[in-house]
Enzyme design. Structure first.
Site, PDB file in Angstrom:
ATOM      1  N   ALA A 176       0.844  -1.200   0.000  1.00 25.50           N
ATOM      2  CA  ALA A 176       0.000   0.000   0.000  1.00 25.50           C
ATOM      3  C   ALA A 176       0.877   1.248   0.000  1.00 25.50           C
ATOM      4  O   ALA A 176       0.582   2.236  -0.690  1.00 25.50           O
ATOM      5  CB  ALA A 176      -0.937   0.004   1.204  1.00 25.50           C
ATOM      6  N   ASP A 177       1.958   1.224   0.761  1.00 27.30           N
ATOM      7  CA  ASP A 177       2.926   2.323   0.725  1.00 27.30           C
ATOM      8  C   ASP A 177       3.549   2.454  -0.658  1.00 27.30           C
ATOM      9  O   ASP A 177       3.693   3.566  -1.199  1.00 27.30           O
ATOM     10  CB  ASP A 177       4.036   2.082   1.747  1.00 27.30           C
ATOM     11  N   LEU A 178       3.942   1.325  -1.234  1.00 26.55           N
ATOM     12  CA  LEU A 178       4.635   1.368  -2.521  1.00 26.55           C
ATOM     13  C   LEU A 178       3.693   1.788  -3.645  1.00 26.55           C
ATOM     14  O   LEU A 178       4.082   2.562  -4.533  1.00 26.55           O
ATOM     15  CB  LEU A 178       5.254   0.004  -2.821  1.00 26.55           C
TER      16      LEU A 178
END
Length: 409
Positions: A176-178
């Protein structure tokens, strides 16, 4: 780097400056992409410890955590305390000449320092200002912090990840961060094009939650079309079959049969089972999905009877997608990884040399820059401040007052 007969031109963002006020992963991933593309990325860090991920280990390379090293190549570090007015003045001075600013403070968190978009747009109307938060500024959850694990859970990803008869699983990396970092880089580039066109910057509101929802892709679309909750299929696929992990006689393989012709070849030529290809229950992908358990039972029994090399060689010879299950180390040392120049050995000021995963962006004429090691905390403070017009005495005074941190040696 992609080979080209054309003389390479400067990297696409050469001459651009990015202020990176982000920490951990989504924001730094965005700014690392911009740095790979040639922008000068100034990573602004708290003098007392810097980016949280510097300490997220082991493993460490000369005191620098591998986690930090994965997301901060091609940057310069300025150790600056902008909770004080002097630090705020320095940041405003840098923002006046910047093209892009990326931050991931809580929504509205920089307003108390006069470093929010509205304030900095007065200093630099062309500034592209990208905020990365968990849920977005225009959200009822705007004040809630964003953590990848929570976003994977709340954004639906965990519900479709993991064994069919087991618990929901998160993905093994912080996707999700990436996802958000990659989308933020796209947004910053589009904002830069718009600013070049009409001379006006803008605020970009990026949310981990939004990015995770967008990346549900066909799974999200299936729910919107059918109104039915998607099931978990472990390593299988909801709508394509056979598309799964199988145990061969001596190891595991993945098989990704993408169409009916491939299935016929797989059954007739490799499995020596023309009866499966002729079975009305398995004739098309749609009916194979309907008869999933019956087909998988047959396939698992057949595949377990021969070694992995038999299946891999036969499928590759017949154009059927397949692969061996590799460890991380095996993937990073594979011949194709070397051929694509995806692991780079670079000098490091404390460790001597370190290995980094390289950029996946391969340009024919405007290649990404040669990778530089992620900076030590405050490594470039003097250089950046001197470029902003501060002389040696002024820099020494800022350091004595704790506004600027001493560079780690």
């Amino acid at each position: 780097m992609t080979k080209s007969a054309e003389t390479p031109r400067p990297a696409p963002l050469a001459g651009r400056r990015v202020l990176d006020l982000s920490r951990v992963l989504a924001g730094p991933w965005c700014t690392m992409i911009l740095g790979d593309l040639g922008a000068e990325v100034v990573k602004v860090e708290n003098p007392r410890g810097g980016d949280d991920t510097r300490g997220w280990g082991p493993p460490f390379a000369a005191g620098e955590a591998a986690y930090y090293l994965c997301a901060n190549r091609n940057k310069k570090s300025l150790a600056l305390d902008f909770s004080e007015p002097e630090g705020q003045a320095i940041l405003r001075s840098l923002a006046a000449d910047a093209d892009i600013l990326v931050e991931n403070y809580k929504a509205g968190g920089l307003g108390k320092y006069g470093l929010d978009y509205a304030s900095l747009a007065k200093v630099n109307p062309r500034l592209v200002y990208c905020s990365v938060t968990g849920y977005g500024h225009a959200s009822p959850l705007a004040a809630r912090p964003g953590y990848d694990y929570v976003i994977q859970a709340e954004g639906g990803l965990m519900s479709v990840t993991g064994p069919a008869d087991g618990a929901p699983h998160k993905v093994g990396v912080a996707v999700a961060d990436l996802f958000t970092g990659m989308a933020a880089a796209q947004a910053c580039l589009a904002g830069l094009i718009a600013a070049d066109r009409d001379g006006r910057g803008q605020h970009i509101d990026m949310a981990l939650y939004d990015s995770q929802l967008a990346m549900l892709a066909n799974v999200g679309s299936a729910y919107l079309v059918s109104g039915k909750e998607p099931a978990r299929y472990g390593n299988g696929h909801a709508t394509v079959l056979p598309y799964d992990l199988f145990d061969a006689a001596d190891g595991q393989i993945v098989v990704a049969v993408g169409n009916d012709r491939q299935f016929r070849v797989f059954a007739e030529v490799l499995m020596k089972r023309p009866d499966l290809a002729a079975d009305a229950r398995f004739a098309t992908n749609a009916v194979r999905v309907e008869n999933r358990d019956a087909l998988l039972s047959e396939l698992r029994r057949e595949i377990a009877g021969r070694p992995a090399d038999y299946w891999i060689a036969g499928m590759r010879e017949n154009g059927i997608p397949c692969g061996e299950v590799r460890s991380v180390g095996e993937a990073l040392t594979a011949p194709e990884t070397e051929a694509r120049d995806m692991v780079r050995r670079v000098p490091h000021p404390a460790a001597g040399e370190i290995s980094l995963v390289g950029s996946p962006l391969k340009f024919g004429a405007t290649p990404v820059v040669e990778p530089r090691a992620p900076p030590l905390l405050g490594q470039h403070s003097d250089e950046i401040l001197a470029g902003a017009g501060y002389n040696d005495n002024a820099i020494a005074a800022l350091r004595a007052d704790g506004i600027v941190g001493a560079a780690r040696s």
